[in-house]
Design a protein around this motif. Structure first.
Motif: not given
Length: 117
Positions: A15-17, A46-56, A70-74
Motif C-alpha cells: 500500500i502506497r500513500t 504497463g504498470v499492471d501491478g497497480l491493482e487499486k487506487v483510492s482517492i479521498s 494505491l495498492q500494488f501486487d509487489s
C-alpha cells in the motif's frame, strides 16, 4: 524454507500513500485529472501491478487535501510505477500545475488484511 519465505515477501501486496493539496477551485480539476489522465496513463504504460487506487479528500477553509492510497501486487510493481527511488512522490508535470503543495515522498506499507463488515 527460507526460499519460500523470500518468495512470499517478494509478492507481498504493498500500500502506497501520498498527500497533495489544491485550491478549492482546482480540486475538481485535479480529481478529474487523476481519474481520466494520470492513472489510465500509468496502466497504459504497463504498470499492471497497480491493482487499486483510492482517492479521498478533506476540504479545509482555503484548500482541499487529497489522500491517495494505491495498492500494488509487489514492491517490484511500485518500482515500475515510481522508479528505483520509489520513495519519491510520482507527480506528473500537469498535476504539479494544479497542486498548491505536496508531499515529496510516499509512504509504503505491507498489506495484511481487509475486513469487510
Amino acid at each position: 524454507m527460507k526460499l519460500t519465505l523470500n518468495l512470499m515477501e517478494k509478492n507481498q501486496k504493498i500500500i502506497r500513500t501520498w498527500k497533495g493539496w489544491t485550491t478549492i477551485e482546482n480540486a475538481s480539476i485535479y480529481e478529474d485529472m487523476l481519474i481520466n489522465e494520470v492513472f489510465p496513463t500509468v496502466k497504459k504504460n504497463g504498470v499492471d501491478g497497480l491493482e487499486k487506487v483510492s482517492i479521498s479528500t478533506q476540504k479545509g477553509k482555503n484548500e482541499v487535501e487529497f489522500f491517495l492510497t494505491l495498492q500494488f501486487d509487489s514492491i517490484e510493481s511500485v518500482k515500475k510505477f515510481a522508479g528505483e527511488n520509489y520513495e519519491n512522490a510520482y507527480i506528473p508535470e500537469n498535476a504539479k500545475r494544479v497542486l498548491l503543495r505536496y508531499e515529496k515522498t510516499a509512504q509504503h506499507y505491507e498489506f495484511k488484511k481487509e475486513l469487510i463488515l
